[in-house]
Design a protein around this motif. Structure first.
Motif, PDB file in Angstrom:
ATOM      1  N   ALA A  99       0.832  -1.212   0.000  1.00 63.28           N
ATOM      2  CA  ALA A  99       0.000   0.000   0.000  1.00 63.28           C
ATOM      3  C   ALA A  99       0.865   1.259   0.000  1.00 63.28           C
ATOM      4  CB  ALA A  99      -0.930  -0.012   1.205  1.00 63.28           C
TER       5      ALA A  99
ATOM      6  N   GLU B 273      -3.753   2.041   4.818  1.00 60.62           N
ATOM      7  CA  GLU B 273      -3.135   0.981   4.024  1.00 60.62           C
ATOM      8  C   GLU B 273      -4.169   0.000   3.481  1.00 60.62           C
ATOM      9  OE1 GLU B 273       1.183   0.030   5.501  1.00 60.62           O
ATOM     10  OE2 GLU B 273      -0.124   0.444   7.236  1.00 60.62           O
ATOM     11  N   ARG B 274      -5.150  -0.328   4.275  1.00 56.78           N
ATOM     12  CA  ARG B 274      -6.219  -1.222   3.820  1.00 56.78           C
ATOM     13  C   ARG B 274      -6.999  -0.577   2.676  1.00 56.78           C
ATOM     14  NH1 ARG B 274     -11.307  -1.800   6.222  1.00 56.78           N
ATOM     15  NH2 ARG B 274     -10.476  -0.485   7.861  1.00 56.78           N
ATOM     16  N   TRP B 275      -7.315   0.711   2.822  1.00 53.80           N
ATOM     17  CA  TRP B 275      -8.040   1.444   1.787  1.00 53.80           C
ATOM     18  C   TRP B 275      -7.203   1.534   0.512  1.00 53.80           C
ATOM     19  CZ3 TRP B 275      -6.825   6.378  -0.262  1.00 53.80           C
ATOM     20  CH2 TRP B 275      -7.787   6.881  -1.138  1.00 53.80           C
TER      21      TRP B 275
ATOM     22  N   GLY C 147      -5.003  -0.494  -0.486  1.00 51.12           N
ATOM     23  CA  GLY C 147      -5.012  -1.823  -1.107  1.00 51.12           C
ATOM     24  C   GLY C 147      -6.178  -1.972  -2.076  1.00 51.12           C
ATOM     25  N   HIS C 148      -7.352  -1.487  -1.666  1.00 50.99           N
ATOM     26  CA  HIS C 148      -8.525  -1.531  -2.552  1.00 50.99           C
ATOM     27  C   HIS C 148      -8.331  -0.605  -3.754  1.00 50.99           C
ATOM     28  CE1 HIS C 148     -10.724  -4.032   0.197  1.00 50.99           C
ATOM     29  NE2 HIS C 148     -10.636  -3.135   1.175  1.00 50.99           N
TER      30      HIS C 148
ATOM     31  N   ARG D 222       0.411   5.539  10.002  1.00 50.40           N
ATOM     32  CA  ARG D 222      -0.431   4.479  10.579  1.00 50.40           C
ATOM     33  C   ARG D 222      -1.188   4.975  11.801  1.00 50.40           C
ATOM     34  NH1 ARG D 222       4.007  -0.267   9.675  1.00 50.40           N
ATOM     35  NH2 ARG D 222       3.292  -0.875   7.597  1.00 50.40           N
TER      36      ARG D 222
ATOM     37  N   GLY E  14      -6.672   3.129   8.878  1.00 52.37           N
ATOM     38  CA  GLY E  14      -7.200   2.330   7.772  1.00 52.37           C
ATOM     39  C   GLY E  14      -6.622   2.674   6.412  1.00 52.37           C
TER      40      GLY E  14
ATOM     41  N   ASN F 195      -6.056  -2.267  -6.160  1.00 51.34           N
ATOM     42  CA  ASN F 195      -6.730  -3.361  -6.866  1.00 51.34           C
ATOM     43  C   ASN F 195      -7.508  -2.822  -8.062  1.00 51.34           C
ATOM     44  OD1 ASN F 195      -5.864  -5.500  -5.309  1.00 51.34           O
ATOM     45  ND2 ASN F 195      -7.633  -5.449  -3.958  1.00 51.34           N
TER      46      ASN F 195
END
Length: 143
Positions: free
Chosen positions: A29, A53-55, A57-58, A46, A51, A61
């Motif tokens: 990310a 890094e998670r976001w 990632g999407h 962080r 959130g 994608n």
């Protein structure tokens, strides 16, 4: 027989597909250069945005999926429409190159990315493809 421009653009299309696969499956990310550009640390990011890094990632994608799609379409145009000198093919490839590899390369130079020189290669390859297309004779393709 595919013209040289078609072969060059087919390589560009394959590169885009592979880059998209990288973004979907392998790219973290945040690269080490990302917090450095923002003037902060990964730990501070962080803490400030748990959130993020998670976001991202999407986001990557989706972006990777678009890269794969653009690469597949680039390869199709290279093999079918450039070889036939179809009307609009040169314009489509020019616009696609400007808003994909050229913009990506310019942005990476603006960000002083660690990968800026590597990411100049696809833009130069795209320009080579356009140059080849313009120089190729407008005679029918040989089979």
């Amino acid at each position: 027989m595919t013209r040289l421009s078609g072969k060059v653009f087919a390589v560009c299309g394959l590169w885009m597909v592979l880059l998209g696969v990288y973004f979907i499956f392998l790219r973290p990310a945040l690269l080490p250069e990302d917090p450095r550009f923002m003037g902060t640390s990964l730990e501070a990011l962080r803490l400030a945005a748990p959130g993020l890094e998670r976001w991202l990632g999407h986001v990557f994608n989706v972006m990777g999926g678009f890269m794969v799609a653009a690469g597949a379409l680039t390869a199709l145009v290279a093999w079918r429409f450039l070889a036939a000198r179809a009307p609009g093919a040169l314009l489509a490839m020019s616009v696609a190159g400007l808003f994909s590899v050229a913009l990506m390369s310019a942005t990476n130079f603006m960000l002083h990315s660690d990968f800026r020189w590597l990411l100049l290669a696809p833009a130069l390859l795209w320009a080579l493809g356009l140059g080849c297309y313009l120089r190729e004779r407008q005679t029918p393709r040989e089979s």
